[in-house]
Design a protein around this motif. Structure first.
Motif, mmCIF file in Angstrom:
data_model
loop_
_atom_site.group_PDB
_atom_site.id
_atom_site.type_symbol
_atom_site.label_atom_id
_atom_site.label_comp_id
_atom_site.label_asym_id
_atom_site.label_seq_id
_atom_site.Cartn_x
_atom_site.Cartn_y
_atom_site.Cartn_z
ATOM 1 N N PRO A 1 -28.933 -145.268 -24.382
ATOM 2 C CA PRO A 1 -27.729 -145.409 -23.568
ATOM 3 C C PRO A 1 -27.549 -146.857 -23.127
ATOM 4 C CG PRO A 1 -29.520 -144.562 -22.220
ATOM 5 C CD PRO A 1 -30.063 -144.692 -23.618
ATOM 6 N N THR A 2 -26.306 -147.292 -22.988
ATOM 7 C CA THR A 2 -26.019 -148.595 -22.382
ATOM 8 C C THR A 2 -24.968 -148.383 -21.298
ATOM 9 O OG1 THR A 2 -24.127 -149.364 -23.706
ATOM 10 C CG2 THR A 2 -26.330 -149.604 -24.690
ATOM 11 N N ASP A 3 -24.528 -149.467 -20.696
ATOM 12 C CA ASP A 3 -23.531 -149.379 -19.635
ATOM 13 C C ASP A 3 -22.113 -149.219 -20.189
ATOM 14 O OD1 ASP A 3 -24.033 -151.901 -20.678
ATOM 15 O OD2 ASP A 3 -23.231 -152.961 -18.957
ATOM 16 N N THR A 4 -21.953 -149.282 -21.512
ATOM 17 C CA THR A 4 -20.629 -149.060 -22.108
ATOM 18 C C THR A 4 -20.635 -147.759 -22.899
ATOM 19 O OG1 THR A 4 -21.256 -150.525 -23.948
ATOM 20 C CG2 THR A 4 -19.994 -151.506 -22.139
ATOM 21 N N VAL A 5 -21.284 -147.739 -24.065
ATOM 22 C CA VAL A 5 -21.391 -146.513 -24.866
ATOM 23 C C VAL A 5 -22.829 -146.392 -25.363
ATOM 24 C CG1 VAL A 5 -18.980 -146.625 -25.591
ATOM 25 C CG2 VAL A 5 -20.739 -147.709 -27.013
ATOM 26 N N TYR A 6 -23.126 -145.287 -26.050
ATOM 27 C CA TYR A 6 -24.454 -145.151 -26.659
ATOM 28 C C TYR A 6 -24.551 -146.068 -27.878
ATOM 29 C CZ TYR A 6 -26.497 -141.481 -23.846
ATOM 30 O OH TYR A 6 -27.074 -140.789 -22.799
ATOM 31 N N GLY A 7 -25.739 -146.653 -28.049
ATOM 32 C CA GLY A 7 -25.962 -147.536 -29.176
ATOM 33 C C GLY A 7 -27.078 -147.030 -30.066
ATOM 34 N N VAL A 8 -27.020 -147.416 -31.344
ATOM 35 C CA VAL A 8 -28.121 -147.166 -32.269
ATOM 36 C C VAL A 8 -28.751 -148.514 -32.550
ATOM 37 C CG1 VAL A 8 -26.551 -147.224 -34.290
ATOM 38 C CG2 VAL A 8 -28.833 -146.211 -34.491
ATOM 39 N N GLY A 9 -30.090 -148.574 -32.403
ATOM 40 C CA GLY A 9 -30.748 -149.863 -32.468
ATOM 41 C C GLY A 9 -31.968 -149.894 -33.357
ATOM 42 N N VAL B 1 -16.441 -143.864 -30.592
ATOM 43 C CA VAL B 1 -17.739 -144.284 -30.061
ATOM 44 C C VAL B 1 -18.257 -143.209 -29.109
ATOM 45 C CG1 VAL B 1 -17.307 -146.741 -30.344
ATOM 46 C CG2 VAL B 1 -16.612 -145.613 -28.222
ATOM 47 N N PRO B 2 -19.566 -142.948 -29.111
ATOM 48 C CA PRO B 2 -20.113 -141.840 -28.328
ATOM 49 C C PRO B 2 -20.379 -142.215 -26.868
ATOM 50 C CG PRO B 2 -21.837 -142.836 -29.641
ATOM 51 C CD PRO B 2 -20.584 -143.575 -29.971
ATOM 52 N N GLU B 3 -19.956 -141.329 -25.979
ATOM 53 C CA GLU B 3 -20.202 -141.524 -24.547
ATOM 54 C C GLU B 3 -21.331 -140.634 -24.041
ATOM 55 O OE1 GLU B 3 -16.514 -141.715 -22.155
ATOM 56 O OE2 GLU B 3 -15.476 -141.609 -24.075
ATOM 57 N N ASP B 4 -21.919 -139.826 -24.929
ATOM 58 C CA ASP B 4 -23.096 -139.048 -24.543
ATOM 59 C C ASP B 4 -23.998 -138.885 -25.766
ATOM 60 O OD1 ASP B 4 -22.217 -136.740 -26.074
ATOM 61 O OD2 ASP B 4 -20.922 -136.209 -24.394
ATOM 62 N N CYS B 5 -25.202 -138.425 -25.524
ATOM 63 C CA CYS B 5 -26.202 -138.342 -26.582
ATOM 64 C C CYS B 5 -25.841 -137.275 -27.612
ATOM 65 C CB CYS B 5 -27.571 -138.058 -25.962
ATOM 66 S SG CYS B 5 -28.963 -138.464 -27.035
ATOM 67 N N ASP B 6 -25.203 -136.187 -27.173
ATOM 68 C CA ASP B 6 -24.797 -135.137 -28.116
ATOM 69 C C ASP B 6 -23.887 -135.688 -29.202
ATOM 70 O OD1 ASP B 6 -26.219 -133.184 -26.805
ATOM 71 O OD2 ASP B 6 -24.517 -132.443 -25.641
ATOM 72 N N ALA B 7 -22.909 -136.505 -28.788
ATOM 73 C CA ALA B 7 -21.961 -137.062 -29.750
ATOM 74 C C ALA B 7 -22.673 -137.978 -30.741
ATOM 75 C CB ALA B 7 -20.855 -137.822 -29.015
ATOM 76 N N ALA B 8 -23.598 -138.805 -30.235
ATOM 77 C CA ALA B 8 -24.342 -139.717 -31.110
ATOM 78 C C ALA B 8 -25.190 -138.932 -32.107
ATOM 79 C CB ALA B 8 -25.223 -140.639 -30.272
ATOM 80 N N GLN B 9 -25.883 -137.909 -31.618
ATOM 81 C CA GLN B 9 -26.759 -137.134 -32.500
ATOM 82 C C GLN B 9 -25.948 -136.340 -33.514
ATOM 83 O OE1 GLN B 9 -29.731 -134.894 -30.381
ATOM 84 N NE2 GLN B 9 -30.956 -134.553 -32.221
ATOM 85 N N GLY B 10 -24.779 -135.895 -33.110
ATOM 86 C CA GLY B 10 -23.923 -135.164 -34.036
ATOM 87 C C GLY B 10 -23.479 -136.014 -35.215
ATOM 88 N N LEU C 1 -32.766 -141.297 -26.905
ATOM 89 C CA LEU C 1 -33.002 -141.394 -25.465
ATOM 90 C C LEU C 1 -31.727 -140.952 -24.757
ATOM 91 C CD1 LEU C 1 -34.860 -144.839 -25.290
ATOM 92 C CD2 LEU C 1 -35.867 -142.529 -25.290
ATOM 93 N N ASP C 2 -31.790 -139.787 -24.119
ATOM 94 C CA ASP C 2 -30.617 -139.186 -23.481
ATOM 95 C C ASP C 2 -30.582 -139.595 -22.009
ATOM 96 O OD1 ASP C 2 -28.557 -137.666 -22.515
ATOM 97 O OD2 ASP C 2 -29.381 -135.739 -23.141
ATOM 98 N N GLY C 3 -29.644 -140.467 -21.676
ATOM 99 C CA GLY C 3 -29.490 -140.909 -20.286
ATOM 100 C C GLY C 3 -28.308 -140.277 -19.599
ATOM 101 N N GLY C 4 -27.755 -139.203 -20.197
ATOM 102 C CA GLY C 4 -26.565 -138.590 -19.629
ATOM 103 C C GLY C 4 -25.326 -139.343 -20.070
ATOM 104 N N PRO C 5 -24.142 -138.910 -19.621
ATOM 105 C CA PRO C 5 -22.897 -139.579 -20.009
ATOM 106 C C PRO C 5 -22.888 -141.037 -19.560
ATOM 107 C CG PRO C 5 -22.454 -137.460 -18.959
ATOM 108 C CD PRO C 5 -23.905 -137.756 -18.740
#
Length: 215
Positions: free
Chosen positions: A33-41, A151-160, A170-174
């Motif tokens: 998670p970041t302060d804007t959207v979820y990132g893949v790193g 762009v994903p705002e939560d971990c579910d969207a990123a994982q999907g 790393l799921d930090g919530g929305p």
């Protein structure tokens, strides 16, 4: 098989950060998670890992991957010809939603894409991201979405979207919102706003009054 950790729970967070750091060192991908959207790193200095990141997103080298760092002090080893105005922007807005385009040290052995000697760099305002970056060093990080998708705002969207191409989630919530960071080019004599995001030109001019705005 991807592993996912709830970073709002202390034990899971500690385990997740440890597993994510190990994955990065092995050249694998993680979602954070970041302060804007979820990132893949991935490890910014592993060309193979960065190539895997681009492949997971369906993105080409013509769109270089930004770099996230855990401390402004890290800049000293990464950039060159960094102006006084650039440091003033760092002092005012880091950690936060300001991305800088700077000239990178010619000696750096990394391959982030077709960067033409520059690096796009930011320090995010998110405790999970900062803790991971402090542990593993600079990471190549892009929004955790497949090309052409929101762009994903939560971990579910990123994982999907990214599934098992990522080792650790790393799921930090929305996230607080989906407004991207503002991008300022500091490679020239005068800072240039390339993309207005969370920070407006008016806000940035409080720190660098001669800021220009790209056409």
């Amino acid at each position: 098989m991807a592993r996912r950790y709830d970073c709002n729970e202390a034990t899971d967070r500690a385990t997740g950060l440890r597993e994510a750091a190990s994955a990065v060192r092995r050249g694998e991908l993680v979602v954070l998670p970041t302060d804007t959207v979820y990132g893949v790193g991935a490890d910014a200095f592993s060309g193979e890992a960065v190539a895997d990141l681009l492949a997971a997103k369906g993105r080409g080298r013509n769109m270089p991957t930004p770099v996230l760092i855990g401390s402004p002090n890290t800049l000293h080893g990464l950039v060159t010809d960094f102006s006084e105005q650039a440091w003033e922007l760092v002092d005012a807005y880091w950690p936060g939603a300001l991305t800088l385009v700077a000239r990178h040290q010619p000696s750096l052995q990394w391959n982030l894409g077709d960067t033409r000697g520059t690096v796009t760099i930011r320090m995010p305002l998110h405790p999970v991201a900062i803790e991971l970056l402090t542990e593993v060093g600079p990471m190549a990080v892009s929004a955790a979405n497949s090309a052409g998708h929101p762009v994903p705002e939560d971990c579910d969207a990123a994982q999907g979207m990214l599934g098992d191409s990522v080792s650790v989630y790393l799921d930090g919530g929305p996230t607080p919102g989906n407004v991207p960071s503002s991008i300022v080019d500091v490679t020239g004599k005068v800072p240039v706003l390339l993309r207005e995001g969370a920070l407006t030109a008016e806000e940035l001019r409080k720190v660098v009054p001669d800021l220009e705005v790209a056409n």
